[in-house]
Design an enzyme around this catalytic site. Structure first.
Site, PDB file in Angstrom:
ATOM      1  N   CYS A   1      -6.049   1.573   0.667  1.00 52.83           N
ATOM      2  CA  CYS A   1      -5.153   0.655  -0.072  1.00 52.83           C
ATOM      3  C   CYS A   1      -5.133  -0.752   0.520  1.00 52.83           C
ATOM      4  O   CYS A   1      -4.611  -1.678  -0.100  1.00 52.83           O
ATOM      5  CB  CYS A   1      -3.742   1.223  -0.116  1.00 52.83           C
ATOM      6  SG  CYS A   1      -3.699   2.916  -0.678  1.00 52.83           S
TER       7      CYS A   1
ATOM      8  N   ASN B   1       0.025   3.782  -8.480  1.00 53.65           N
ATOM      9  CA  ASN B   1      -0.622   3.299  -7.262  1.00 53.65           C
ATOM     10  C   ASN B   1      -2.134   3.338  -7.473  1.00 53.65           C
ATOM     11  O   ASN B   1      -2.703   4.408  -7.655  1.00 53.65           O
ATOM     12  CB  ASN B   1      -0.182   4.220  -6.114  1.00 53.65           C
ATOM     13  CG  ASN B   1      -0.821   3.877  -4.787  1.00 53.65           C
ATOM     14  OD1 ASN B   1      -1.805   3.143  -4.718  1.00 53.65           O
ATOM     15  ND2 ASN B   1      -0.260   4.425  -3.730  1.00 53.65           N
TER      16      ASN B   1
ATOM     17  N   HIS C   1       0.837  -4.311  -2.003  1.00 52.83           N
ATOM     18  CA  HIS C   1       0.240  -3.091  -2.545  1.00 52.83           C
ATOM     19  C   HIS C   1       1.324  -2.304  -3.273  1.00 52.83           C
ATOM     20  O   HIS C   1       2.436  -2.123  -2.757  1.00 52.83           O
ATOM     21  CB  HIS C   1      -0.369  -2.272  -1.410  1.00 52.83           C
ATOM     22  CG  HIS C   1      -0.703  -0.873  -1.799  1.00 52.83           C
ATOM     23  ND1 HIS C   1      -1.437  -0.587  -2.928  1.00 52.83           N
ATOM     24  CD2 HIS C   1      -0.399   0.324  -1.226  1.00 52.83           C
ATOM     25  CE1 HIS C   1      -1.567   0.730  -3.033  1.00 52.83           C
ATOM     26  NE2 HIS C   1      -0.946   1.296  -2.017  1.00 52.83           N
TER      27      HIS C   1
END
Ligand code: ACO
Length: 309
Positions: free
Chosen positions: A100, A266, A236
């Site tokens: 990520c 996500n 993020h």
């Protein structure tokens, strides 16, 4: 992003979950999942749009970096597939894996190449088909993630990157893991059968809410800025509770933390560039604005940057 929208209610029809559970704990209401799209096909579309937005042609691009943990092949890389599709013949192209944090790591690598003068124009992406590495029988992980790709053009003659910080903590790597690489060598007795993402959600939460504010404070200090100088914090998009906790620790209003996770879920390395693109399309970004970017996740890894738009 892929065409197909999958809402929390859609998921509740195929597993024991509910919109109430998912949205109250994560802020996620829907995500997009691939049917016919691939990591490369989404990346190629995002690359073409980024080139159009930047007014850059394929023959100007001399570096392509894709941050991904879900390339379609082990080789060729997604970056090489993009190179072939857009005709960036002189570019050097490769993928990186920093989960990520990947887009931030790609930005830092591109910046280093551009600063030493090796290349002048880079195309960087975060791109994921996370749905391929989810255990769809594990409701505690599969409801969190989505698919998508985001791209940006970075040029040596533009001085937008004011400061950055990055770090890794391999000792805690298994709190967010996806082994997914079994060895078929006949000498190997017990090839791994753990093929999908496995996460200790509470440990990831603790990691994120301590590391991200400290990384952001570091980049602000390096840039000689305070939180008050920053127009937006583009983090993020893992979980709304992480974003709220980071805002609280930095003593910054949540209004300065734009989100896309309600409709994206996500998307690991793709979440920061997709969020930035959405902010840009909405007209939120004006020249001279200062924006903090921050990615964090598998590895464990983290990276933050202050950019001037
Ligand atoms: N629907 C309904 N119930 C569920 C679901 C679901 N989708 N998933 C888990 N549950 C149940 C569990 O089975 C458990 O039930 P039990 O008490 O009967 O055993 C209960 O809900 C609580 O489960 P926990 O895992 O303890 O849930 P928690 O409150 O910790 O919330 C969450 C999980 C949202 C993932 C939380 O840990 C979190 O926010 N973690 C942060 C990590 C994160 O966001 N990771 C994203 C990826 S990592 C990254 O990008 C950095």
């Amino acid at each position: 992003m892929p065409e197909t929208v999958v809402t929390n209610d859609d998921l509740s029809r195929i597993m024991d979950t509910s919109d109430e559970w998912i949205s109250s704990r994560t802020g996620i209401r829907e995500r997009r999942l691939v049917k016919d799209e691939t990591t490369a096909s989404m990346s190629i579309k995002a690359s073409i749009r980024a080139m159009e937005n930047a007014g850059v042609t394929a023959d100007e691009i001399d570096l392509i970096i894709v941050a991904t943990v879900t390339g379609d092949h082990v080789t060729p890389s997604t970056a090489c597939e993009i190179q072939a599709a857009i005709g960036a013949d002189k570019a050097v192209a490769f993928d990186i894996n920093a989960a990520c944090s990947g887009f931030l790591f790609a930005l830092h690598i591109a910046d280093a190449y551009l600063k030493i003068g090796t290349y002048k124009t880079a195309l960087i992406l975060g791109a994921e088909t996370l749905s391929r590495i989810m255990d769809w029988s594990d409701r505690s992980t599969c409801v969190l993630f989505g698919d998508g790709a985001g791209a940006a053009i970075v040029r040596a003659d533009q001085t937008g990157l004011l400061a950055y910080d990055q770090g890794s903590d391999g000792a805690r790597g298994m709190v967010l893991a996806c082994p997914n690489r079994s060895n078929n060598n006949p000498l190997v007795k017990n090839p791994t059968d753990m093929k999908f993402v496995n996460m200790d959600g509470q440990e990831v939460y603790k990691f994120a809410v301590t590391t991200v504010p400290s990384s952001i404070n570091k980049v602000l200090a390096e840039a000689g800025l305070t939180t008050e100088d920053i127009d937006y914090f583009a983090l993020h998009q893992a979980n709304i509770r992480i974003i709220q906790a980071v805002a609280k620790r930095l003593k910054v209003s949540e209004d300065k933390f734009p989100t896309s996770l309600d409709h994206c879920g996500n998307i690991s390395a793709a979440s920061v560039p997709i969020l930035l693109d959405e902010m840009n399309q909405k007209g939120l970004l004006k020249p001279g604005m200062k924006i903090v970017l921050s990615g964090f996740g598998g590895g464990l890894t983290w990276g933050s940057a202050v950019i001037e738009w």
